[in-house]
Write a protein that holds these residues in place. Structure first.
Motif, short mmCIF file in Angstrom:
data_model
loop_
_atom_site.label_atom_id
_atom_site.label_comp_id
_atom_site.label_asym_id
_atom_site.label_seq_id
_atom_site.Cartn_x
_atom_site.Cartn_y
_atom_site.Cartn_z
N CYS A 444 0.84 -1.20 0.00
CA CYS A 444 0.00 0.00 0.00
C CYS A 444 0.88 1.25 0.00
O CYS A 444 1.67 1.45 0.94
CB CYS A 444 -0.90 0.00 1.23
N PRO A 445 0.77 2.12 -1.00
CA PRO A 445 1.58 3.35 -1.02
C PRO A 445 1.28 4.22 0.19
O PRO A 445 0.13 4.37 0.61
CB PRO A 445 1.14 4.04 -2.32
N VAL A 467 -2.60 5.26 -6.23
CA VAL A 467 -2.62 3.92 -6.82
C VAL A 467 -1.24 3.55 -7.34
O VAL A 467 -0.53 4.39 -7.92
CB VAL A 467 -3.65 3.86 -7.97
N LEU A 468 -0.87 2.32 -7.15
CA LEU A 468 0.40 1.82 -7.68
C LEU A 468 0.40 1.87 -9.21
O LEU A 468 -0.59 1.53 -9.84
CB LEU A 468 0.63 0.38 -7.24
N PRO A 469 1.51 2.28 -9.80
CA PRO A 469 1.60 2.24 -11.26
C PRO A 469 1.73 0.79 -11.73
O PRO A 469 2.33 -0.04 -11.04
CB PRO A 469 2.87 3.03 -11.56
N PRO A 480 11.07 -0.78 -7.41
CA PRO A 480 10.78 -0.20 -8.72
C PRO A 480 10.15 1.19 -8.65
O PRO A 480 10.26 1.96 -9.61
CB PRO A 480 9.79 -1.21 -9.33
N LEU A 481 9.48 1.52 -7.54
CA LEU A 481 8.87 2.84 -7.43
C LEU A 481 9.91 3.94 -7.39
O LEU A 481 9.67 5.07 -7.83
CB LEU A 481 8.00 2.90 -6.17
N ARG A 501 6.68 11.78 -4.64
CA ARG A 501 5.86 10.89 -3.81
C ARG A 501 6.76 10.06 -2.89
O ARG A 501 7.91 9.76 -3.24
CB ARG A 501 5.05 9.92 -4.68
N GLU A 502 6.21 9.70 -1.75
CA GLU A 502 6.87 8.71 -0.90
C GLU A 502 6.89 7.39 -1.66
O GLU A 502 5.85 6.92 -2.15
CB GLU A 502 6.10 8.56 0.42
N THR A 503 8.06 6.79 -1.80
CA THR A 503 8.16 5.53 -2.55
C THR A 503 8.18 4.30 -1.65
O THR A 503 8.13 3.17 -2.15
CB THR A 503 9.42 5.53 -3.44
N ASP A 504 8.25 4.48 -0.34
CA ASP A 504 8.07 3.35 0.57
C ASP A 504 6.60 2.95 0.59
O ASP A 504 5.71 3.80 0.45
CB ASP A 504 8.51 3.72 1.99
#
Length: 877
Positions: A444-445, A467-469, A480-481, A501-504
């Motif tokens: 979950c982003p 939403v995740l790409p 990958p984010l 964006r936060e990538t964690d």
């Protein structure tokens, strides 16, 4: 009945289709009846269910079906704990998107679970990887942040330098990454944390109110929270020995009574004092780097060899300015616990003793056991941590441990240095805040945007979900984010400047910490929960799952309800009123001559004079039979539920899982046991057929008078009914099974008593019909398909799944005779059986007529007889 054998391959799909068509297990939130919420821990969609799933979900299904029959509005939902590393691993290995892999597995497992005949409300199905679910999780994260329950701070993590990702403690095996095999490093990373410690006191105190939880689980949680009362002591440092003139070292101890047994001080490798000393000592810096390869798991650090490095720094004993203690950097001290520093008293702490024995620092015992000679008591290889009196401790000598603790605290609280007391009483917790940041894609982003000017900015509600790409690649290690060309680049919601964006993504434990609340209204779009609905359903009345989740999942869920209450999403603190942790499903292991594991399906078992021998089905070669262990793919001792259901039917699998042992214990899967369960399925089918052959649907009205055989059968039926009703609610399913066997035997005995060619009398026809219908209803929660088929042949037009639970006749539960113990002069000599309504004179006469009583009185006259009605008879001679 037109067929002799019951055919589950035909019956089970038929009844499952009927249940689904009629929507029998769909739950309405506007149903006015009393609610009952039964929930099994939802599965990870690995692609296949295993026998542990069969056992877990069968148990919950029995409770759900029973409570539905008792007239409750039952909620029994199902969903998928769908985020996690396995999907990313599959993506890398099979060149498939994690979403595709996950949803294909969900479809496969859904079909398997449906084949079990579970009374689930599939209309409430959720998957935690669906944006319609995690948008609300993101909303709650932001609400928690606004309420001060979220922090962002630097913390130590396990870092895999090859996969370039943070690893959970459980993913560090022997100091290496579980997938890459690389030596794990400790790194300092900025992480997001839930402030679970804000509720530490309440999480601990409330455990005492969870009286429907296993005591062992409550104890595990208490130990994990780890409340302790101790003393914060400020040890003075010899400034001449410190790197930058540091003047003191704070330690927290629960054993201030052992201060005179101190032999060393130790600090964590990342303690500020260690860091400062390492800057001027290259050897110390190298030692600290070695410590960082151990990983951050407390259990791993505890098991590692105890190593230390003498910094040359010296601490001053608080009660003796001439007593200097060496300060070590030690690999077994954690910065996250206490102050990251300790004083070592080896005589009374095994870890400290192992350390001083390795470094030759000596041991001074300061607590003497009650049965030991203080002058001769020594400690060498085993620390003494029991009660006793103080020795070798100057003004504390002769005191109890409790008195010595109090005296040390009193003295150090009144001794001042730099305007502060040297000692201060403190309450400490082992519990630490929950780090939820994970450097992975399939999660979950975290809904945060980082702006150089504005800092960490919450994503506005109207932009949720984040939403995740889907256009990602796993060609390179790491998240990958982080390297996505467009997804992470966004305008700041406050200043509109370019931001990131936060990538964690969130720890998957977050996903499973609130799903039970979402099930109450899973299609609600405006909010995570509907307060009126969620407060009506929660807490979950009966939660069922494995003991392996006894600490973290349950603790995090308990935190989440408190955080959701603080932010207005629920109105209660505890999520689960009743908890049951079932045992595992275990099986024999097998190996061939080369030592390779062999699957049970490839093994043929033969008995030779009582001894069991195994052979390979295909080659005939001997197979060695190994120990009974938890079913695992690695040892190939698994059983495929699809094969069992396909061969014997779901009801056989369900019945075996319920009957073999108490549900909290492991169940040993054996082919003989499954075959025995299948034989009982067929026996029950034949038994109902025999009843149908000698009765008809009109034999359903109670008779005013019954002969002895009919009365015996009715009593057996109602006794079984009352006992099963009590045992189901206590989840004693094996005892329910035993009652079904007893009633089956009683019904068979009654049928056997009917003379060939003669129709049974009306009272017996009524008793047979009633016992058969009760038997089917007892079986219905456990073997629902067979029960429906039997119910139909008995002539009922309704479904047994929609039939109310029968009511036991209390008059039939009372025995006509009772057995009372008989004492002579205070000592039990015999038992006497008399009519329940016998008067005292009758009881006295029966007792005196007993041969054992006459022998005990030895001809002496009986002076008095005391009859305690329906309890005991006392004869005084």
């Amino acid at each position: 009945m037109t067929v002799e054998r019951y055919n589950p391959k035909e019956a089970e799909p038929k009844w499952q289709a009927i249940w689904e068509e009629r929507g029998i297990f769909r739950t309405r939130n506007d149903d006015p009846r009393d609610t009952y919420y039964v929930l099994e821990m939802f599965p990870y969609p690995s692609g296949r269910i295993h026998m542990g799933h069969v056992r877990n979900y069968t148990m919950g299904d029995v409770v759900a079906r029973f409570m539905r029959a008792k007239g409750y509005n039952v909620l029994h939902p199902m969903g998928w704990d769908a985020f996690g590393m396995p999907a990313e691993n599959a993506a890398m290995a099979n060149k498939v998107h994690p979403k595709e892999w996950t949803y294909a597995n969900i479809a496969a497992m859904r079909g398997q679970l449906k084949s079990m005949g579970l009374s689930l409300d599939w209309s409430r199905e959720i998957a935690t990887c669906d944006p319609s679910y995690y948008r609300h999780q993101q909303k709650m994260f932001l609400d928690f942040l606004a309420a001060g329950l979220v922090d962002r701070k630097t913390a130590k993590v396990n870092w895999d330098p090859v996969d370039q990702t943070v690893l959970a403690n459980e993913q560090v095996i022997d100091g290496r990454g579980w997938r890459s095999g690389a030596l794990v490093e400790q790194r300092e990373l900025t992480q997001w944390f839930f402030r679970i410690t804000a509720f530490a006191d309440d999480l601990l105190a409330s455990l005492d109110r969870l009286d429907r939880w296993p005591e062992k689980v409550r104890l595990m949680q208490k130990n994990w929270i780890g409340r302790s009362e101790g003393l914060l002591v400020r040890f003075a440092l010899d400034a001449a020995t410190t790197p930058n003139g540091e003047s003191e070292l704070e330690i927290y101890t629960t054993r201030p009574d052992t201060l005179f047994g101190a032999r060393f001080m130790a600090v964590a490798p990342d303690h500020p004092l260690a860091t400062a000393a390492a800057k001027i000592n290259p050897q110390l810096a190298t030692f600290i780097e070695e410590c960082k390869r151990t990983g951050t798991a407390a259990e791993l650090i505890e098991k590692a060899e105890k190593k230390g490095f003498d910094t040359g720094i010296r601490a001053v004993h608080p009660f003796d300015p001439d007593w200097k203690l060496p300060v070590y950097v030690a690999n077994f001290i954690l910065m996250d616990y206490g102050t990251g520093a300790i004083f070592g008293c080896p005589a009374h702490d095994q870890r400290d003793l192992d350390f001083v024995n390795a470094y030759g620092l000596g041991v001074t015992p300061v607590v003497c056991p009650p049965d030991a000679d203080p002058a001769a008591f020594t400690v060498t290889d085993t620390a003494y941590d029991g009660e006793g009196t103080l020795i070798n401790s100057r003004f504390l000598d002769g005191m109890t441990i409790a008195a010595a603790k109090e005296e040390v605290a009193r003295r150090l609280e009144t001794e001042m240095r730099d305007g502060r007391p040297v000692g201060e009483r403190r309450i400490n917790f082992r519990l630490r805040d929950w780090g939820i940041s994970r450097q992975r894609y399939w999660g979950c982003p975290i809904p945060i945007i980082h702006c150089d000017d504005c800092g960490a900015v919450p994503v506005p509600d109207d932009q949720l979900p984040v939403v995740l790409p889907e256009d990602i690649d796993f060609d390179k290690p790491g998240n990958p984010l982080d390297r996505h060309p467009t997804w992470k680049h966004v305008a700041c919601p406050r200043c509109a400047k370019p931001a990131r964006r936060e990538t964690d993504t969130m720890d998957t434990f977050v996903d499973s910490s609130w799903y039970y609340a979402r099930f109450t209204d899973p299609h609600l779009t405006s909010q995570p929960t509907n307060r009126e609905v969620v407060d009506r359903w929660l807490p979950v009345d009966q939660y069922i799952g494995g003991i392996e989740h006894a600490i973290l999942h349950l603790l995090y869920s308990r935190f989440f309800t408190r955080a959701m209450k603080a932010t207005g999403h629920v109105g209660l603190d505890e999520p689960f009123a009743g908890l049951f942790t079932q045992g595992m499903v275990v099986h024999e292991t097998y190996r061939d001559a080369s030592g390779a594991w062999v699957q049970p399906a490839e093994v043929r078992i033969e008995s030779d004079g009582g001894a069991r021998k195994a052979f390979h089905v295909s080659t005939g070669e001997p197979i060695s039979i190994g120990s009974i262990e938890k079913m695992s793919k690695s040892k190939k001792n698994t059983i495929d539920p699809d094969e069992i259901i396909g061969t014997y039917g779901a009801d056989t699998a369900r019945w075996f899982m319920l009957s073999d042992s108490p549900p909290e214990r492991d169940v040993i899967w054996t082919e003989e046991g499954v075959q025995g369960a299948h034989r009982f399925v067929q026996r029950l089918w034949r038994l109902i057929g025999e009843v149908v052959a000698v009765t008809d649907a009109t034999d359903g009205s109670a008779e005013t008078t019954l002969d002895e055989a009919s009365l015996i059968l009715r009593k057996a039926a109602h006794r079984a009914l009352a006992t099963v009703e009590d045992d189901v609610l206590k989840l004693r399913f094996n005892r329910c099974v035993a009652q079904v066997y007893e009633l089956s035997n009683a019904l068979q005995a009654a049928l056997n008593g009917i003379r060939d060619g003669e129709p049974p009398a009306a009272d017996m026809r009524f008793a047979l019909r009633e016992a058969a219908s009760i038997l089917v209803q007892l079986v219905a929660p456990m073997m629902p398909h067979l029960a429906e088929e039997c119910w139909k042949v008995l002539g009922f037009e309704t479904l047994v799944a929609e039939t109310h639970w029968p009511k036991a006749d209390k008059a039939l539960l009372v025995e006509d005779v009772i057995t009372l113990p008989v004492q002579v002069n205070g000592k039990k000599r015999a038992d006497v059986t008399v009519p329940r309504d016998a008067d005292n004179a009758t009881v006295e006469a029966a007792a005196l007529a007993l041969e054992a009583v006459q022998r005990a009185t030895e001809g002496r006259p009986v002076r008095k007889i005391i009859v305690v009605p329906q309890r005991i008879v006392n004869v005084v001679a």
